[in-house]
Scaffold this motif. Sequence first.
Motif, PDB file in Angstrom:
ATOM      1  N   UNK A 122      -5.022 -11.619 -23.209  1.00  0.00           N
ATOM      2  CA  UNK A 122      -6.195 -10.912 -23.720  1.00  0.00           C
ATOM      3  C   UNK A 122      -7.477 -11.505 -23.135  1.00  0.00           C
ATOM      4  N   UNK A 123      -7.541 -12.842 -23.086  1.00  0.00           N
ATOM      5  CA  UNK A 123      -8.731 -13.512 -22.544  1.00  0.00           C
ATOM      6  C   UNK A 123      -8.941 -13.154 -21.073  1.00  0.00           C
ATOM      7  N   UNK A 124      -7.858 -13.159 -20.293  1.00  0.00           N
ATOM      8  CA  UNK A 124      -7.965 -12.841 -18.867  1.00  0.00           C
ATOM      9  C   UNK A 124      -8.532 -11.433 -18.680  1.00  0.00           C
ATOM     10  N   UNK A 125      -7.968 -10.468 -19.401  1.00  0.00           N
ATOM     11  CA  UNK A 125      -8.425  -9.083 -19.263  1.00  0.00           C
ATOM     12  C   UNK A 125      -9.878  -8.927 -19.711  1.00  0.00           C
ATOM     13  N   UNK A 126     -10.213  -9.518 -20.858  1.00  0.00           N
ATOM     14  CA  UNK A 126     -11.575  -9.369 -21.376  1.00  0.00           C
ATOM     15  C   UNK A 126     -12.591 -10.054 -20.465  1.00  0.00           C
ATOM     16  N   UNK A 127     -12.258 -11.235 -19.971  1.00  0.00           N
ATOM     17  CA  UNK A 127     -13.181 -11.966 -19.091  1.00  0.00           C
ATOM     18  C   UNK A 127     -13.436 -11.180 -17.812  1.00  0.00           C
ATOM     19  N   UNK A 130     -15.425  -7.791 -18.793  1.00  0.00           N
ATOM     20  CA  UNK A 130     -16.817  -7.961 -19.229  1.00  0.00           C
ATOM     21  C   UNK A 130     -17.700  -8.455 -18.098  1.00  0.00           C
ATOM     22  N   UNK A 131     -17.173  -9.376 -17.285  1.00  0.00           N
ATOM     23  CA  UNK A 131     -17.968  -9.908 -16.171  1.00  0.00           C
ATOM     24  C   UNK A 131     -18.041  -8.952 -14.994  1.00  0.00           C
ATOM     25  N   UNK A 132     -17.162  -7.950 -14.989  1.00  0.00           N
ATOM     26  CA  UNK A 132     -17.125  -7.015 -13.870  1.00  0.00           C
ATOM     27  C   UNK A 132     -16.287  -7.501 -12.703  1.00  0.00           C
ATOM     28  N   UNK A 133     -15.668  -8.662 -12.857  1.00  0.00           N
ATOM     29  CA  UNK A 133     -14.847  -9.207 -11.763  1.00  0.00           C
ATOM     30  C   UNK A 133     -13.571  -8.397 -11.563  1.00  0.00           C
ATOM     31  N   UNK A 134     -13.121  -7.723 -12.631  1.00  0.00           N
ATOM     32  CA  UNK A 134     -11.920  -6.903 -12.501  1.00  0.00           C
ATOM     33  C   UNK A 134     -12.113  -5.790 -11.491  1.00  0.00           C
ATOM     34  N   UNK A 135     -13.275  -5.111 -11.571  1.00  0.00           N
ATOM     35  CA  UNK A 135     -13.562  -4.046 -10.621  1.00  0.00           C
ATOM     36  C   UNK A 135     -13.705  -4.557  -9.207  1.00  0.00           C
ATOM     37  N   UNK A 136     -14.363  -5.722  -9.051  1.00  0.00           N
ATOM     38  CA  UNK A 136     -14.528  -6.303  -7.718  1.00  0.00           C
ATOM     39  C   UNK A 136     -13.190  -6.716  -7.135  1.00  0.00           C
ATOM     40  N   UNK A 137     -12.329  -7.257  -8.001  1.00  0.00           N
ATOM     41  CA  UNK A 137     -11.002  -7.652  -7.532  1.00  0.00           C
ATOM     42  C   UNK A 137     -10.236  -6.439  -7.039  1.00  0.00           C
ATOM     43  N   UNK A 300     -12.296   0.634 -13.646  1.00  0.00           N
ATOM     44  CA  UNK A 300     -11.391  -0.516 -13.676  1.00  0.00           C
ATOM     45  C   UNK A 300     -11.811  -1.543 -14.712  1.00  0.00           C
ATOM     46  N   UNK A 301     -13.114  -1.808 -14.819  1.00  0.00           N
ATOM     47  CA  UNK A 301     -13.580  -2.789 -15.809  1.00  0.00           C
ATOM     48  C   UNK A 301     -13.318  -2.311 -17.236  1.00  0.00           C
ATOM     49  N   UNK A 302     -13.493  -1.010 -17.461  1.00  0.00           N
ATOM     50  CA  UNK A 302     -13.218  -0.465 -18.799  1.00  0.00           C
ATOM     51  C   UNK A 302     -11.727  -0.572 -19.127  1.00  0.00           C
ATOM     52  N   UNK A 303     -10.878  -0.333 -18.130  1.00  0.00           N
ATOM     53  CA  UNK A 303      -9.436  -0.498 -18.344  1.00  0.00           C
ATOM     54  C   UNK A 303      -9.126  -1.940 -18.738  1.00  0.00           C
ATOM     55  N   UNK A 304      -9.766  -2.899 -18.061  1.00  0.00           N
ATOM     56  CA  UNK A 304      -9.567  -4.307 -18.395  1.00  0.00           C
ATOM     57  C   UNK A 304      -9.963  -4.603 -19.844  1.00  0.00           C
ATOM     58  N   UNK A 305     -11.133  -4.119 -20.252  1.00  0.00           N
ATOM     59  CA  UNK A 305     -11.629  -4.418 -21.602  1.00  0.00           C
ATOM     60  C   UNK A 305     -10.717  -3.811 -22.665  1.00  0.00           C
ATOM     61  N   UNK A 306     -10.334  -2.551 -22.477  1.00  0.00           N
ATOM     62  CA  UNK A 306      -9.465  -1.886 -23.457  1.00  0.00           C
ATOM     63  C   UNK A 306      -8.113  -2.593 -23.532  1.00  0.00           C
ATOM     64  N   UNK A 307      -7.557  -2.963 -22.392  1.00  0.00           N
ATOM     65  CA  UNK A 307      -6.268  -3.672 -22.379  1.00  0.00           C
ATOM     66  C   UNK A 307      -6.404  -5.036 -23.049  1.00  0.00           C
ATOM     67  N   UNK A 308      -7.537  -5.706 -22.839  1.00  0.00           N
ATOM     68  CA  UNK A 308      -7.781  -6.985 -23.512  1.00  0.00           C
ATOM     69  C   UNK A 308      -7.844  -6.825 -25.015  1.00  0.00           C
ATOM     70  N   UNK A 309      -8.523  -5.777 -25.491  1.00  0.00           N
ATOM     71  CA  UNK A 309      -8.616  -5.513 -26.936  1.00  0.00           C
ATOM     72  C   UNK A 309      -7.230  -5.262 -27.522  1.00  0.00           C
TER      73      UNK A 309
END
Length: 461
Positions: A122-127, A130-137, A300-309
């Motif tokens: 959860x922490x990995x996905x949320x971090x 929220x930081x936007x690194x998921x989309x950049x990755x 992509x960042x929204x997918x990360x946040x929702x998956x983290x939640x």
Amino acid sequence: MAYKKRVHGKEQPHIPFGPFKIRLPFLHYKLEKAELVQAFVMFVVSVSMIPLLEQSLGLPYKVAMAYVFVCGIGFMLPALLGEPVVPGWITPAIPIIILYLSDYPAGPEAIKALVALQLLVAFIFLFLGITGLGGKLANNLPNSLKGGILIGAGIAALLGEIQTGGRLAETPISLVIGSFIAIYLLFSLSFKKLSAKNKVARFLSNAGFVPALLIAVIIGWSFGEYKLPNIEWGINLPAFGEMWNYLPFTIGFPGMGLYIAAIPTAIIAYIIAYGDIVVGTALMDRATKDRDDELVDSNTNRIHIITGIRNLIHAFFAPYPGLSGPIWTAITATVAERYRNGREAMDSIYGGAGTFWIAGFLALFILPLVTIFQPVLPIALSLTLILTGYLCITIGIEQLTTEVERGVAGIMAVTLAVYGAAPGLIAGVVLYIIIEKTSLSRSNKEKNIEKSIEQEIDKVA
């Protein structure tokens, strides 16, 4: 019917809420009949987690069923918050997670170990979200590493089914026939041509995964590979009161040692889940190319946040061996393929994705449905893994355009599938640096030399 209509070429109506775009059924999209029917069969895959919950965590059946209800609530979040994908588990990671849990006795220790793992995920996905690194990755990861992750995850999913002691050995007839039918109905070019002309074929195409599962179930019962069901009538109610005795609020939260022990598995799970994000993005891109009537915003960042939640909810209220993954590949592919057939087939992609898990959650309350599929839960999980493997491999190969990329991705994929995601990623990165980067540097150098020669020729001329 949806109360709010979409203007041609615009986004489906929604309520803006920070990074989310809230869409409610009937108000912002209509329910889709095909996904409604499909979910009343395919919900059985979510119930198929029960045997793993019983074996790995030591949960009673009723408590495991209550865990499934919590999972069902989480499944409805992506469409509610603005993502058009159909969510699922981090399916190819399940064998790795079961191996991780095998170091702990079933009961409180295993539950604590899984809580630690799910909180880290959860922490990995949320971090990253929220930081936007998921989309950049997602945008900057080299093609060879994308392909390697996808192909490796696909091979791992298939290996779990075909290896010695896997479900293929136990139920070969139903699994082989069901798999071939599912792949034919979903991906065959000849069937797509047939469905354009034939009403029966079109009906089967719209039904997606359901015909294959039902045929596999009937074959399994006919050949004695699965027991016949003992159907019960009434309403299936979750045992939330009893479930409280198996949650971290009662048994205690994990200590620091469990978090440290869970780090490698959490990284592996995220790497595999990231492959699912790549698959989901590719499926959405492919589907929306055929539809100019709707602007689809999949972030992509929204997918990360929702998956983290969703993983956070699970960690506290229903720690899950499947974790919470970004997409259910097989069903997302089914919805996306039907969406490509035009607005008459599916008004909005959000309608298809949202309808599926609303219906799937309601199906959990229908006791006859739950009990009729109870004996055949393994075949539903197996077909999902096989279709996940097929899609991961095909889309992974699509990422690769050069011989060097295919070589790096191939070795990375085999390493990941055999030894795990961490060694696979290390192998991929090292090969990328020593092979691709060298090739790219040499290519740039050659281009510079060619450019200099052309400039000298121009001067002479």
